[in-house]
Write a protein that holds these residues in place. Structure first.
Motif, PDB file in Angstrom:
ATOM      1  N   MET A  62     -18.267  -5.569 -12.846  1.00 49.46           N
ATOM      2  CA  MET A  62     -18.981  -6.743 -12.344  1.00 49.46           C
ATOM      3  C   MET A  62     -19.776  -6.434 -11.075  1.00 49.46           C
ATOM      4  O   MET A  62     -20.471  -7.297 -10.553  1.00 49.46           O
ATOM      5  N   GLY A  63     -19.646  -5.196 -10.572  1.00 51.93           N
ATOM      6  CA  GLY A  63     -20.328  -4.832  -9.337  1.00 51.93           C
ATOM      7  C   GLY A  63     -19.694  -5.466  -8.121  1.00 51.93           C
ATOM      8  O   GLY A  63     -20.377  -5.736  -7.124  1.00 51.93           O
ATOM      9  N   LEU A  64     -18.370  -5.700  -8.172  1.00 56.25           N
ATOM     10  CA  LEU A  64     -17.657  -6.361  -7.085  1.00 56.25           C
ATOM     11  C   LEU A  64     -16.533  -5.474  -6.560  1.00 56.25           C
ATOM     12  O   LEU A  64     -15.860  -4.791  -7.330  1.00 56.25           O
ATOM     13  N   ASP A  65     -16.355  -5.522  -5.260  1.00 59.33           N
ATOM     14  CA  ASP A  65     -15.239  -4.813  -4.631  1.00 59.33           C
ATOM     15  C   ASP A  65     -14.010  -5.724  -4.686  1.00 59.33           C
ATOM     16  O   ASP A  65     -14.069  -6.868  -4.254  1.00 59.33           O
ATOM     17  N   MET A  66     -12.905  -5.237  -5.234  1.00 62.95           N
ATOM     18  CA  MET A  66     -11.687  -6.035  -5.356  1.00 62.95           C
ATOM     19  C   MET A  66     -10.733  -5.705  -4.207  1.00 62.95           C
ATOM     20  O   MET A  66     -10.251  -4.570  -4.092  1.00 62.95           O
ATOM     21  N   GLU A  67     -10.461  -6.688  -3.374  1.00 59.01           N
ATOM     22  CA  GLU A  67      -9.501  -6.535  -2.278  1.00 59.01           C
ATOM     23  C   GLU A  67      -8.192  -7.206  -2.704  1.00 59.01           C
ATOM     24  O   GLU A  67      -8.194  -8.368  -3.123  1.00 59.01           O
ATOM     25  N   PHE A  68      -7.082  -6.504  -2.581  1.00 56.08           N
ATOM     26  CA  PHE A  68      -5.796  -7.031  -3.035  1.00 56.08           C
ATOM     27  C   PHE A  68      -4.989  -7.538  -1.844  1.00 56.08           C
ATOM     28  O   PHE A  68      -4.762  -6.803  -0.875  1.00 56.08           O
ATOM     29  N   LYS A  69      -4.573  -8.814  -1.958  1.00 55.10           N
ATOM     30  CA  LYS A  69      -3.887  -9.471  -0.848  1.00 55.10           C
ATOM     31  C   LYS A  69      -2.524  -9.995  -1.295  1.00 55.10           C
ATOM     32  O   LYS A  69      -2.451 -10.922  -2.103  1.00 55.10           O
ATOM     33  N   PRO A  70      -1.424  -9.432  -0.793  1.00 54.01           N
ATOM     34  CA  PRO A  70      -0.101  -9.968  -1.119  1.00 54.01           C
ATOM     35  C   PRO A  70       0.056 -11.376  -0.552  1.00 54.01           C
ATOM     36  O   PRO A  70      -0.341 -11.648   0.585  1.00 54.01           O
ATOM     37  N   ILE A  71       0.597 -12.270  -1.359  1.00 55.21           N
ATOM     38  CA  ILE A  71       0.782 -13.666  -0.943  1.00 55.21           C
ATOM     39  C   ILE A  71       2.178 -14.135  -1.332  1.00 55.21           C
ATOM     40  O   ILE A  71       2.884 -13.467  -2.084  1.00 55.21           O
ATOM     41  N   ASP A  72       2.561 -15.289  -0.808  1.00 59.23           N
ATOM     42  CA  ASP A  72       3.795 -15.949  -1.235  1.00 59.23           C
ATOM     43  C   ASP A  72       3.505 -16.512  -2.617  1.00 59.23           C
ATOM     44  O   ASP A  72       2.746 -17.465  -2.759  1.00 59.23           O
ATOM     45  N   TRP A  73       4.113 -15.933  -3.654  1.00 66.20           N
ATOM     46  CA  TRP A  73       3.760 -16.293  -5.025  1.00 66.20           C
ATOM     47  C   TRP A  73       4.105 -17.742  -5.342  1.00 66.20           C
ATOM     48  O   TRP A  73       3.476 -18.358  -6.196  1.00 66.20           O
ATOM     49  N   SER A  74       5.079 -18.309  -4.647  1.00 67.56           N
ATOM     50  CA  SER A  74       5.422 -19.707  -4.905  1.00 67.56           C
ATOM     51  C   SER A  74       4.345 -20.658  -4.379  1.00 67.56           C
ATOM     52  O   SER A  74       4.318 -21.836  -4.733  1.00 67.56           O
ATOM     53  N   ALA A  75       3.424 -20.145  -3.542  1.00 67.41           N
ATOM     54  CA  ALA A  75       2.337 -20.961  -2.985  1.00 67.41           C
ATOM     55  C   ALA A  75       0.982 -20.493  -3.500  1.00 67.41           C
ATOM     56  O   ALA A  75      -0.048 -20.738  -2.870  1.00 67.41           O
ATOM     57  N   LYS A  76       0.975 -19.845  -4.656  1.00 65.82           N
ATOM     58  CA  LYS A  76      -0.254 -19.230  -5.172  1.00 65.82           C
ATOM     59  C   LYS A  76      -1.381 -20.232  -5.401  1.00 65.82           C
ATOM     60  O   LYS A  76      -2.546 -19.942  -5.116  1.00 65.82           O
ATOM     61  N   GLU A  77      -1.070 -21.422  -5.953  1.00 63.35           N
ATOM     62  CA  GLU A  77      -2.118 -22.410  -6.205  1.00 63.35           C
ATOM     63  C   GLU A  77      -2.760 -22.874  -4.895  1.00 63.35           C
ATOM     64  O   GLU A  77      -3.978 -23.063  -4.816  1.00 63.35           O
TER      65      GLU A  77
END
Length: 267
Positions: free
Chosen positions: A77-92
């Motif tokens: 897609m021509g996009l840089d993907m940055e990965f960010k750990p989050i609290d999965w229970s608050a994902k929405e």
């Protein structure tokens, strides 16, 4: 009024009128909004303790099946993907608050979640399996009556358990954890009698400790994984769908799956 005064006033009016005609026009308003800058980076929210989908290796670097899949899709897609750990229970909430742009980490597609977020097409199937101690006497779901069962907080495992009301009500307690690894550690320590977990995660850990853990034949149902986005991000979703379809067609998705699972599990 004196004639001389009247003539002077008429002359002055004529001069002012002439000046008014020759005044330069006012510059056009400059309040028009500048065009929005093109998006070049996408922040992907994930649980960094969810192997083999996304986790930290011995070098503390984020690795996993979903991470490899997301990186490849981003490249197309021509996009840089940055990965960010989050609290999965608050994902929405993380997605709605625009702290992340995608949820890509073994996210189960459910009708309840569809009310809040948009999903990509499913890319793999999963089961909610039941992991117990190999030395224990639990053989079936019915044997979970009066037992303490663990699951990850905010995960689809909790939803799957609650759908099976008869079995869920038979538990002594359903105890939730921040991540599956902690739940499995409590199972090993005897503080739990069983853990309900995504099959891809559960079997990954069971394979490492096959002498300690056992997976029951029964499970809490089949589900599908998809990528979660904000509902308004329709253009981004369309680009993601196109890149994923291309990856399935040219075999790249199968290659990534085989790397992590030993076979092509792409749906």
């Amino acid at each position: 009024m004196k004639k001389r005064t009247l003539v002077a006033m008429l002359a002055l009016s004529a001069i002012l009128a002439a000046c008014g005609k020759n005044e330069p026009s006012q510059p056009a308003a400059t309040g028009a909004a500048a065009p929005a800058a093109a998006v070049t980076k996408i922040v992907v929210g994930l649980d960094d303790n969810f192997p083999p989908m996304g986790f930290r290796d011995e070098k503390n670097e984020l690795v996993g099946f979903d991470i490899d899949l997301a990186r490849e899709a981003g490249k197309r897609m021509g996009l840089d993907m940055e990965f960010k750990p989050i609290d999965w229970s608050a994902k929405e909430a993380e997605l709605a608050g625009k702290r992340v742009d995608m949820l890509w980490n073994g996210l189960t597609i459910t009708e309840q979640r569809k009310e809040k977020i948009a999903f990509s097409s499913p890319y793999m199937e999963n089961h909610q399996i039941i992991v117990v101690l190999a030395s224990g006497g639990i053989k079936t779901k019915a044997d979970l009556a009066g037992k303490v069962v663990g699951a990850q907080d905010g995960s689809s495992a909790v939803d799957a358990i609650n759908k099976d009301e008869v079995v869920a009500k038979s538990f002594k307690q359903l105890k939730t954890f921040g991540d599956n690894i902690t739940a499995l550690m409590d199972l090993s320590a005897g503080r739990l009698d069983a853990v309900v977990v995504d099959e891809v995660v559960g079997r990954f850990h069971v394979a490492k400790k096959s002498e300690e853990y056992r997976v029951l034949e029964e499970n809490f149902g089949v589900e599908e994984y998809g990528v979660g986005l904000r509902k308004e991000d329709t253009e981004l979703l369309a680009r993601l769908e196109a890149s994923m379809a291309e990856m399935k067609k040219d075999g790249k998705a199968a290659e990534i799956a085989t790397k992590w699972f030993g076979k092509d599990i792409i749906k």
